[in-house]
Design an enzyme around this catalytic site. Structure first.
Site, PDB file in Angstrom:
ATOM      1  N   HIS A 132      10.384 -37.741 -25.874  1.00 44.95           N
ATOM      2  CA  HIS A 132       8.948 -37.495 -26.698  1.00 44.95           C
ATOM      3  C   HIS A 132       9.439 -36.889 -27.859  1.00 44.95           C
ATOM      4  O   HIS A 132      10.478 -36.480 -28.184  1.00 44.95           O
ATOM      5  CB  HIS A 132       7.982 -36.554 -25.812  1.00 44.95           C
ATOM      6  N   ASP A 203      13.794 -30.503 -21.979  1.00 39.93           N
ATOM      7  CA  ASP A 203      12.336 -30.509 -22.292  1.00 39.93           C
ATOM      8  C   ASP A 203      11.562 -30.573 -20.984  1.00 39.93           C
ATOM      9  O   ASP A 203      11.583 -31.896 -20.448  1.00 39.93           O
ATOM     10  CB  ASP A 203      12.089 -31.702 -23.312  1.00 39.93           C
ATOM     11  N   GLN A 206       6.986 -32.484 -19.104  1.00 39.90           N
ATOM     12  CA  GLN A 206       6.553 -33.292 -18.187  1.00 39.90           C
ATOM     13  C   GLN A 206       7.030 -33.343 -16.690  1.00 39.90           C
ATOM     14  O   GLN A 206       6.095 -33.269 -15.810  1.00 39.90           O
ATOM     15  CB  GLN A 206       6.942 -34.774 -18.548  1.00 39.90           C
ATOM     16  N   LYS A 229       0.143 -28.437 -19.244  1.00 37.61           N
ATOM     17  CA  LYS A 229       0.421 -29.330 -18.592  1.00 37.61           C
ATOM     18  C   LYS A 229       0.742 -29.077 -16.963  1.00 37.61           C
ATOM     19  O   LYS A 229       1.145 -29.715 -16.086  1.00 37.61           O
ATOM     20  CB  LYS A 229       1.828 -30.338 -18.862  1.00 37.61           C
ATOM     21  N   CYS A 365       3.512 -40.937 -27.933  1.00 34.08           N
ATOM     22  CA  CYS A 365       4.350 -40.064 -28.626  1.00 34.08           C
ATOM     23  C   CYS A 365       5.719 -40.287 -28.289  1.00 34.08           C
ATOM     24  O   CYS A 365       6.730 -39.249 -28.254  1.00 34.08           O
ATOM     25  CB  CYS A 365       3.967 -38.448 -28.264  1.00 34.08           C
TER      26      CYS A 365
END
Length: 407
Positions: A132, A203, A206, A229, A365
């Protein structure tokens, strides 16, 4: 007049997972609309809404500043939320958990506070092609500031071994691609990265909602995610860092409550985690997120994820019956990304929106990855345990109708 802040009673059941019961906890869900855009942001359970409303409606006391009862309770709940996050990802202690505005700010904090003093000209930051923009642009910015180089990596483990060198200082990788749903082998990646004395930044924005991980077992140096999220509020994020790394990092933002003392000549920064939390925190957001974290303890997350995977399998089996469909996502993922040949993805989104079906289309993105996949954008639906077969059936039916109109 309301006196004393009373947080809502969560009335948590024993740990289990029943799809219908789980779904009922989300007031935004109804029979008129279908929400399939959870990879962008998850819907919010009633417990989060109640906790946030209780704070704003009953008392908006601030944290770590005052000694009256409501203020002390707010501070206690924020500390509890920090511990709940530490428990969720198996951090060594809660001091390794920093509140930020989101995963984006967390990664920028790493770049500016850890990487910027470290990097020298020609040092290298390896970044996977899955990323992302939030886990790409901060590294590009810091490379320009220091003279370091961003090295593109396909996410193939064999290729990583060939890219790593004495120049490598940082390796950045997603826990789960927001485009393809692919989950890298973090255990193997971490082992290789640390063999070369580099730092691993993951990261988790997600992946956290689908696969809560153990940062100690995986030997992850930095881990970032956004609360929104994980069924939580917007405007709140988490940065995990190994304590030894966080302690050597300089502060990034200056302001209230991140210092022990100050004069016109200098200041002495606070200890962890507070030295990175200048100013008034997102109190309502943290209280709401704490309610979410407590609520999640009542659900069997493995059962919930297995249910979601079964729903994704059903969805993809239905999509496979369509002609001229091209998939970009991996199998067994709650993220399903595709295009219909000769139909623009945005045209599909507009027609589905008219039928109250929410999906995501476009570059997601992640422009470098979308370009690598050979398209200018894609259709993405993302499933969560609050979705059901009726959601999928309505989506498939309206997708077929949209294709008939657009062909």
């Amino acid at each position: 007049m309301v006196t004393g802040m009373v947080l809502p009673d969560l009335n948590l059941p024993n740990k289990h997972f029943v799809p219908e019961q789980f779904r009922r906890d989300f007031p935004a869900l109804n029979d008129e609309s279908v929400y399939l855009d959870s990879a962008a942001t998850a819907l919010k359970p009633q417990v989060m809404i109640d906790a946030t409303l209780a704070y704003y409606a009953q008392n908006t006391a601030t944290a770590k500043r005052s000694l009256y009862q409501d203020a002390l309770q707010v501070t206690t709940t924020i500390d509890k939320a920090r511990q709940n996050v530490a428990d969720l990802i198996h951090a060594n202690n809660s001091a390794e958990i920093i509140w930020t505005r989101g995963a984006t700010e967390s990664i920028n904090l790493i770049a500016q506070s850890y990487a910027r003093p470290l990097l020298q000209p020609d040092d290298e930051i390896i970044v996977s092609e899955l990323e992302h923009h939030s886990n790409l642009l901060p590294w590009q910015i810091i490379a320009k500031q220091t003279g370091a180089k961003v090295i593109k990596w396909s996410s193939d483990i064999d290729e990583l071994s060939s890219l790593l060198s004495v120049k490598t200082k940082i390796v950045a990788i997603t826990q789960m691609s927001n485009v393809t749903g692919f989950c890298p082998d973090l255990a193997t990646i971490s082992h290789i990265v640390h063999q070369h004395n580099a730092i691993l930044v993951v990261d988790g924005a997600q992946g956290i909602v689908h696969h809560a991980l153990d940062v100690q077992q995986l030997n992850i140096d930095f881990y970032a995610f956004s609360a929104h999220k994980l069924y939580g509020p917007t405007g709140l994020g988490v940065l995990y860092g190994k304590q030894v790394l966080l302690e050597q990092m300089s502060v990034w933002h200056g302001g209230g409550k991140m210092l022990k003392s100050a004069s016109f000549d200098d200041f002495i920064q606070e200890d962890l985690p507070y030295k990175f939390e200048a100013g008034t925190p997102n109190i309502a957001g943290i209280l709401g997120f704490n309610a979410v974290l407590e609520w999640l303890k009542s659900w069997d997350n493995k059962q919930a994820e297995n249910y979601t995977k079964q729903l994704a399998f059903y969805t993809k089996s239905q999509l496979n019956q369509l002609t001229d469909i091209q998939f970009y996502s991996v199998d067994n993922s709650p993220i399903i990304t595709f295009n219909i040949n000769n139909i623009h993805h945005n045209d599909i989104a507009i027609l589905l929106s008219e039928q109250n079906i929410a999906i995501r289309t476009g570059e997601l993105c992640a422009q470098p990855l979308i370009n690598k996949l050979g398209c200018h954008g894609a259709i993405r639906l993302s499933l969560m345990p609050y979705n059901n077969q009726q959601d999928v059936d309505k989506f498939i039916s309206e997708l077929q109708s949209a294709i008939e109109i657009l062909v």
